[in-house]
Each structure stands twice: as C-alpha cells, then as structure tokens.
Enzyme design. Structure first.
Site, PDB file in Angstrom:
ATOM      1  N   SER A  14      65.536  48.516  19.331  1.00 60.11           N
ATOM      2  CA  SER A  14      64.725  49.430  18.536  1.00 60.11           C
ATOM      3  C   SER A  14      65.462  49.957  17.311  1.00 60.11           C
ATOM      4  O   SER A  14      66.575  50.489  17.407  1.00 60.11           O
ATOM      5  CB  SER A  14      64.278  50.616  19.393  1.00 60.11           C
ATOM      6  OG  SER A  14      63.696  51.623  18.598  1.00 60.11           O
ATOM      7  N   LYS A  65      50.178  49.883  19.454  1.00 56.45           N
ATOM      8  CA  LYS A  65      49.673  50.586  18.279  1.00 56.45           C
ATOM      9  C   LYS A  65      48.152  50.764  18.281  1.00 56.45           C
ATOM     10  O   LYS A  65      47.634  51.692  17.655  1.00 56.45           O
ATOM     11  CB  LYS A  65      50.106  49.863  17.006  1.00 56.45           C
ATOM     12  CG  LYS A  65      51.601  49.914  16.748  1.00 56.45           C
ATOM     13  CD  LYS A  65      51.960  49.234  15.433  1.00 56.45           C
ATOM     14  CE  LYS A  65      53.460  49.267  15.197  1.00 56.45           C
ATOM     15  NZ  LYS A  65      53.826  48.684  13.891  1.00 56.45           N
ATOM     16  N   ASN A  86      51.068  54.403  14.681  1.00 55.09           N
ATOM     17  CA  ASN A  86      52.485  54.156  14.956  1.00 55.09           C
ATOM     18  C   ASN A  86      53.313  55.434  14.936  1.00 55.09           C
ATOM     19  O   ASN A  86      54.529  55.395  15.063  1.00 55.09           O
ATOM     20  CB  ASN A  86      53.063  53.141  13.959  1.00 55.09           C
ATOM     21  CG  ASN A  86      53.350  53.759  12.613  1.00 55.09           C
ATOM     22  OD1 ASN A  86      52.499  54.443  12.042  1.00 55.09           O
ATOM     23  ND2 ASN A  86      54.539  53.535  12.083  1.00 55.09           N
ATOM     24  N   ASP A 117      53.148  53.060   8.921  1.00 57.66           N
ATOM     25  CA  ASP A 117      53.425  51.672   8.531  1.00 57.66           C
ATOM     26  C   ASP A 117      52.843  51.402   7.144  1.00 57.66           C
ATOM     27  O   ASP A 117      53.486  50.776   6.300  1.00 57.66           O
ATOM     28  CB  ASP A 117      52.791  50.694   9.529  1.00 57.66           C
ATOM     29  CG  ASP A 117      53.646  50.496  10.765  1.00 57.66           C
ATOM     30  OD1 ASP A 117      54.849  50.773  10.718  1.00 57.66           O
ATOM     31  OD2 ASP A 117      53.093  50.059  11.798  1.00 57.66           O
ATOM     32  N   SER A 141      47.401  39.038  13.066  1.00 58.09           N
ATOM     33  CA  SER A 141      46.197  39.875  13.103  1.00 58.09           C
ATOM     34  C   SER A 141      46.332  41.088  14.020  1.00 58.09           C
ATOM     35  O   SER A 141      45.334  41.625  14.493  1.00 58.09           O
ATOM     36  CB  SER A 141      44.992  39.031  13.548  1.00 58.09           C
ATOM     37  OG  SER A 141      45.245  38.447  14.826  1.00 58.09           O
ATOM     38  N   ALA A 144      50.099  45.765  12.949  1.00 57.59           N
ATOM     39  CA  ALA A 144      50.831  45.771  11.681  1.00 57.59           C
ATOM     40  C   ALA A 144      50.016  45.078  10.592  1.00 57.59           C
ATOM     41  O   ALA A 144      50.026  45.484   9.426  1.00 57.59           O
ATOM     42  CB  ALA A 144      52.179  45.083  11.847  1.00 57.59           C
ATOM     43  N   GLY A 242      61.577  43.680   6.179  1.00 58.23           N
ATOM     44  CA  GLY A 242      60.907  44.948   6.461  1.00 58.23           C
ATOM     45  C   GLY A 242      61.807  46.144   6.660  1.00 58.23           C
ATOM     46  O   GLY A 242      61.325  47.206   7.078  1.00 58.23           O
TER      47      GLY A 242
END
Length: 259
Positions: A14, A65, A86, A117, A141, A144, A242
C-alpha cells in the site's frame, strides 16, 4: 490518538500506509497513526468501524471503491457522479441537528464518501496535455476508470473505454487497431496489469502503432516504469505513471479529513 487507515485487498504494498506514516513523522504528529485494514469482503467493513471508535478517516482501494457506497450516509458530488468512493470522512453526528434536518440515524457517526482519484488524476494530467489530445482510450472499466472518465468529460476530451469483454458502448482489446490509435492520442491504463511483482504484464494493444504524438498514462506506479510505459516510451510517446496522482489525492484526502 487519531487513527486513519485504508481498506482494500490485498494491501501488502500500500502506498498510503507509507505515505501517511512518513507524513506524521515529518510533521511531528505523534498522536496520529495510519493502519491497513485488508478485507477481502466488503461485508467486513462495519466491523472495522465498530472496532475502531477513534477512526477519523479512511482511504478505499481495489476492489471496494464501488461496493463501499452501500455503507455511506452521503456522497460528495464527484463521488456521486463517478459512482465510486476512495476516501471516507468519519464525522461525529449531531442528533439535534439531524432531527431538524430530517436525517435521523441510530448511529453516532456519519460516513461521507468522496472521490479524490479524480482530483489527483486531473491535476497530474493537465500539465502534459496538448491541443492534439482531443480523444482518449481508457483501458479498464473499474472504479478508477470511472474517475478517469469523469475527468476527461470535465476537460472536454472524448473517450472510449476498452475492456476484456466488449459491452455496449465499450470496445474489446481486439478493437484497438492502428486507425483507432492514430485517432486517439491519449491512452490511460486503469487496470492493475504490470503491478509488481507481475512486472512483465501489460494491456494487449498494438504498441507498434504508438508515436511521439501520443501521451500514455499508467495509473500503476510500482514499478515506476511499467511494461506498458516502457513499450510506449520505445515508440517516442510521452509517458507518466500514477505516483504524482497518488500524492495529490492523498493530500486532498488529508484536507477533507481535517476540514
């Protein structure tokens, strides 16, 4: 002690745990802690809330999420439109105020869902955009992907979603042709493909048709340069992972928890 944390599964690597633990040390917040809550089933979420009365806020990651929305008392506008959460603010309820507002609840807390996000993605993407980036392909899909689509819509960038199983208004990977890539110069991977330790995996697109006009963005940040980004870079495309998005969304979550 003020406790914060993250729910998801698995959580062995994480980002948020390391980020907030370091943040608390640097800012001498000795009465703060950040904890990982690895739950495979979202039905275990209420027990986390019940067993941790000092929780002030939570991050939410894959695969919860979307499912976490069921447990929210309210959603901010972005989370509502994206239909994915999130970030959760855990706020003390005020029974008298709730009575007059018509929001009666048997619990003493309120769970408010946010989507940071989208905020993080927008602010990390915008500096890299050029006028030619008018159309995009979103690979994946999930939750996110919904945040990315929300941002592209906000920026007036047309997009198509590509997923393993083509559905109505969505493409399959076999539909990603040279002509499609020539038209869509922004490509965003929202799948976990290529995440360590599976560093040799990547979305199945024809990389040979990428050019130096393309901008290729991978929400994956571990490793810093995924196979997806490596292949795009070899064709001259601009690339970005990211990590900055995560830093921005983490600070946005911190702002939400303390507002």
């Amino acid at each position: 002690m003020k406790k914060y944390g993250i729910i998801g599964y698995p959580l062995a690597h994480s980002f948020s745990v390391g980020y907030f633990t370091d943040k608390f040390k640097k800012e001498s917040l000795s009465d703060h802690e950040y904890v990982a809550f690895p739950i495979e089933s979202i039905s275990d979420f209420p027990e986390i809330i019940k067993s941790n009365p000092d929780l002030c806020g939570l991050n939410v990651t894959h695969p919860h999420k979307i499912g976490i929305i069921y447990y929210m008392d309210s959603l901010d506008e972005a989370a509502k439109e994206i239909d994915a959460v999130n970030c959760i603010k855990i706020a003390n309820s005020h029974p008298v105020e709730d009575f007059f507002s018509g929001e009666l609840s048997s619990t003493q807390i309120r769970l408010i869902g946010y989507n940071t996000d989208a905020y993080g993605f927008e602010h990390s993407l915008k500096p890299m955009l050029h006028k030619r980036h008018q159309k995009a392909l979103i690979l994946g899909s999930g939750g996110a992907s919904r945040a990315v689509a929300y941002v592209l819509k906000k920026l007036h960038i047309e997009y198509q979603i590509v997923c393993r199983r083509a559905r109505s208004k969505q493409l399959g990977y076999a539909d990603v042709t040279a002509d499609l890539l020539k038209e869509h110069l922004l490509i965003i991977n929202t799948t976990p493909l290529g995440t360590s330790p599976n560093i040799n995996e990547c979305p199945d697109i024809p990389y040979e048709h990428l050019t130096d006009k393309h901008l290729v963005y991978d929400l994956v940040y571990n490793p810093a340069e995924t196979e997806f980004l490596k292949r795009a870079k070899q064709k001259g495309a601009a690339i970005k992972n990211g990590l900055e998005m995560l830093h921005i969304q983490a600070e946005k979550a911190w702002q939400i928890w303390n507002s």
